[in-house]
Design a protein around this motif. Structure first.
Motif, mmCIF file in Angstrom:
data_model
loop_
_atom_site.group_PDB
_atom_site.id
_atom_site.type_symbol
_atom_site.label_atom_id
_atom_site.label_comp_id
_atom_site.label_asym_id
_atom_site.label_seq_id
_atom_site.Cartn_x
_atom_site.Cartn_y
_atom_site.Cartn_z
ATOM 1 N N VAL A 102 0.832 -1.197 0.000
ATOM 2 C CA VAL A 102 0.000 0.000 0.000
ATOM 3 C C VAL A 102 0.875 1.259 0.000
ATOM 4 O O VAL A 102 1.916 1.317 0.655
ATOM 5 N N ILE A 142 -6.823 4.681 -0.932
ATOM 6 C CA ILE A 142 -6.311 3.330 -1.126
ATOM 7 C C ILE A 142 -7.121 2.656 -2.225
ATOM 8 O O ILE A 142 -8.224 3.084 -2.567
ATOM 9 N N HIS A 178 -3.366 -3.230 0.304
ATOM 10 C CA HIS A 178 -3.580 -3.508 1.721
ATOM 11 C C HIS A 178 -3.808 -5.002 1.931
ATOM 12 O O HIS A 178 -4.460 -5.669 1.128
ATOM 13 N N GLN A 208 3.203 -6.552 2.643
ATOM 14 C CA GLN A 208 2.342 -6.888 1.524
ATOM 15 C C GLN A 208 3.141 -7.087 0.245
ATOM 16 O O GLN A 208 2.707 -7.819 -0.647
ATOM 17 N N HIS A 570 2.610 -2.565 9.604
ATOM 18 C CA HIS A 570 1.922 -3.352 8.585
ATOM 19 C C HIS A 570 1.997 -4.821 8.989
ATOM 20 O O HIS A 570 2.930 -5.241 9.683
#
Length: 714
Positions: A102, A142, A178, A208, A570
């Motif tokens: 993200v 996002i 995300h 991610q 994250h």
């Protein structure tokens, strides 16, 4: 599939089929006996006759190049198909997904590619994020849903052999970054032949990034690495390159995948370059890298209507034609008016045959109607209202479905019900009954492969998802559509194997200032997290933890306060681990209203000393509604509607004005992580609030019983 021992250039083809055990033995022997000399071992696409079928072979050096002391290398292949061999490749087409963590610049990169292509979209605003067309995406900044677009480029005449097409169309698929929307990435992997892995030149690969790369490598793709935001003063290109290579190696990438091309870019400034020390003038280097590195779609059979197959990966609504099914044509061709049917993933026919009403293809960001589509095309088909995600749309003569890409399981669940128990029920929304709620959720589960439903009686449904953000976005969409509903506190989804309970764990990556490192480690220890790695420089610290998913609920808000907004956090799903038992949490009590009416400034002023308020003067409150967070443990019943008494006595001076601190306003996903077991989140089109499930008398009785049970245990 059976393995055959195949001649690459100098061997012999053996017709015998091998069992799975023999396949594993051959693989190990081949990998162990290939000598470590140049050229390196590669997975090669080798020619095959009509009997052997198309194959992929593992080849080392030729016998004349092999050292005398080295053993003979095995040359073998995996049969990809027993059907007729490939006829040709579509050199005029490439299918590429843009994947990243993200905020690493995926959507901005797609905007830049659209603007600089030959598609006729030069008037696009560079910073518009045109692919984020959803209102929630624009508000949150996002990407939530995977979306398609296409660009037309002219290949470099100097780099081609003269036999290529004059123009090439590149289908681009923009994906979310995300972790909660990882299902959107997983399901589009069978639509593309390659990926562009976008990595921030400052942050480097994050959690991610690892997740999306793992999915791409698992499909055998050879990613193109795009190091974005190279124009920043904080860019550390060399270090990020090493981190990316280490990530590839740790994920088990083979030699072909490790030999990835790197493009240095700045999507914001609109340039890409193959040289890290120089800036490009445009995106031409990235276009040429895509055309040269991503393989074109292979036509595995003749483009005939009776061989048409397409795996549905996404659906969308058309106000004139109903549901449109989106996917990639795997074989054959389709025309408007052709008769097709559906096969479920287990091979059963799910509906009667129907005719194709419309075929559309992306031109830029718009769908354009076409008459015919063939192998490799990414299209939208209308005329099949019964079709769903993971179904195979195919010719009536085909009875074997296409294989679906496996999806990681959900890790979080909430219970959703109607809001009928609230004193203010039905005042804001027009969709308040449970049948309407369950119908909307079932429609969502049909299109969103990472959402699962489980009915709990006639008035409750348990919704399973990837995380609080995903579920919060779903509930926010329903709220804006006019729904009124209530949902419970979240629970981690456990599983039982062999009598042992397992719980989901996350790989948590934290980057914070050195002065906050001690607080982070202390909080992680209380939540039973295990530290995997710890790196520190002059000013920053980076941690990697394995932590139970339930321990993360509510921690992100604490982390923001602990690091004063300077930290980055994250996480990504990392599998299941044996249950770690209860986790100690220090929870503050709630300020609970005991009156029905509008909150007043006269009442809220003195209550500010009791804790943090969630309401402002003039808001409607009712008995059982949580109007604030107490500074102490235990709930406190208060009267936020108290008004100033009016008398006939004249005051000596003017009353002082009440000055209140702005209330704490929480989004739905913040409420999901904040709500306790004895509370419900009340969601209406006009407000989001928390209320107690029981009245004051019942809460006192339960608290008394819990206290007595604790004393008895001692």
């Amino acid at each position: 599939m059976p393995l055959r021992r195949v001649d690459v250039r100098w061997g012999v083809v053996f017709g015998m089929e091998m069992t799975m055990t023999m396949q594993a033995v051959v693989m190990r022997r081949a990998l162990s006996c290939v000598p470590s000399v140049s050229p390196p071992v590669r997975w090669l696409r080798v020619p095959a006759d009509s009997k052997a079928g198309p194959c992929i072979g593992l080849s080392g050096p030729r016998p004349s190049q092999r050292p005398a002391s080295s053993p003979t290398a095995l040359h073998f292949a995996r049969c990809l198909s027993t059907a007729s061999p490939p006829l040709h490749s579509r050199k005029d087409l490439r299918n590429v997904a843009i994947i990243a963590h993200v905020d690493h610049g995926k959507t901005s990169l797609v905007d830049c590619l659209l603007k600089q292509s030959e598609t006729g979209l030069e008037d696009l605003d560079m910073g518009s994020r045109v692919m984020d067309s959803n209102k929630l995406e624009q508000e949150r900044g996002i990407t939530i849903l995977s979306k398609c677009a296409s660009v037309v480029v002219v290949p470099d005449a100097n780099a081609s052999d003269g036999g290529g097409p004059e123009k090439c169309r590149i289908n681009l698929i923009d994906t979310p970054g995300h972790a909660d929307f990882g299902g959107e990435v997983e399901r589009i992997m069978n639509m593309v032949d390659g990926v562009c892995l976008v990595v921030d030149a400052t942050e480097g690969p994050m959690s991610q990034t690892k997740f999306v790369l793992m999915k791409a490598l698992g499909q055998g793709m050879r990613p193109i690495v795009v190091i974005n935001k190279c124009d920043r003063d904080t860019a550390r290109v060399g270090e990020v390159e090493n981190e990316i290579f280490d990530m590839f190696a740790n994920l088990g990438a083979d030699d072909e995948q490790l030999d990835f091309p790197i493009v240095y870019a700045s999507a914001k400034m609109g340039w890409a370059s193959l040289d890290p020390d120089s800036k490009g003038e445009n995106m031409e280097d990235l276009f040429e890298t895509i055309l040269g590195h991503v393989p074109p779609p292979t036509v595995v059979s003749e483009d005939k209507a009776d061989q048409f197959r397409m795996l549905v990966t996404q659906t969308q609504a058309n106000q004139f034609l109903g549901k449109e099914l989106i996917g990639r044509v795997e074989s054959g061709s389709v025309r408007t008016g052709d008769t097709l049917h559906f096969l479920s993933p287990d091979g059963k026919t799910t509906s009667d045959s129907a005719k194709v009403l419309k075929i559309s293809q992306w031109f830029g960001i718009q769908l354009t109607e076409i008459e015919t589509a063939k192998s490799g095309d990414v299209i939208a088909v209308a005329g099949f209202p019964q079709g769903g995600v993971n179904d195979t749309l195919c010719a009536s003569s085909i009875m074997e479905p296409l294989e679906c890409v496996p999806i990681d399981p959900p890790v979080l669940s909430i219970v959703v019900t109607s809001n009928s128990a609230s004193p203010l029920s039905g005042q804001d929304g027009d969709k308040c009954t449970f049948p309407l709620i369950i119908e909307r959720l079932e429609a969502e589960a049909e299109t969103n492969v990472s959402i699962q439903l489980e009915r709990l009686g006639s008035e409750q449904v348990q919704v399973h998802g990837r995380g609080e953000l995903q579920l919060g976005i779903l509930l926010e969409q329903m709220r804006r559509e006019g729904f009124e509903l209530a949902c419970s506190s979240p629970e981690a989804l456990l599983k039982n194997e062999g009598g042992e309970v397992f719980e989901p764990v996350e790989e948590l990556v934290i980057d914070c200032a050195n002065e906050h490192a001690g607080t982070v480690i202390e909080k992680m220890a209380k939540r039973k997290a295990e530290m995997e790695s710890y790196d520190q420089d002059e000013s920053r610290s980076k941690f990697v933890f394995k932590i139970p998913f339930r321990s993360l609920l509510g921690y992100r808000a604490e982390f923001t306060q602990d690091t004063r907004g300077d930290g980055v956090i994250h996480s990504m799903f990392a599998g299941f681990t044996p249950h770690k038992g209860p986790i100690d949490r220090t929870e503050k009590g709630a300020l609970v209203s005991k009156e029905l009416g509008k909150a007043t400034a006269h009442a809220l002023g003195p209550l500010e000393a009791r804790g943090t308020l969630f309401v402002s003067p003039g808001e409607m409150v009712y008995p059982g509604m949580v109007v604030g967070e107490s500074a102490r443990e235990g709930d406190m019943d208060i009267n936020p509607c108290k008004e100033k008494e009016l008398t006939n006595v004249r005051a000596a001076g003017k009353d002082d004005k009440v000055k209140l601190t702005p209330p704490k306003v929480m989004t739905i996903e913040e409420c999901i992580t904040y709500v306790r077991e004895d509370e419900l989140i009340e969601i209406t089109p006009k407000r989001v609030s928390i209320r107690k499930m029981f009245d004051a008398t019942e809460r006192k009785r339960r608290a008394r019983n819990a206290k007595n049970a604790t004393k008895g245990g001692k």
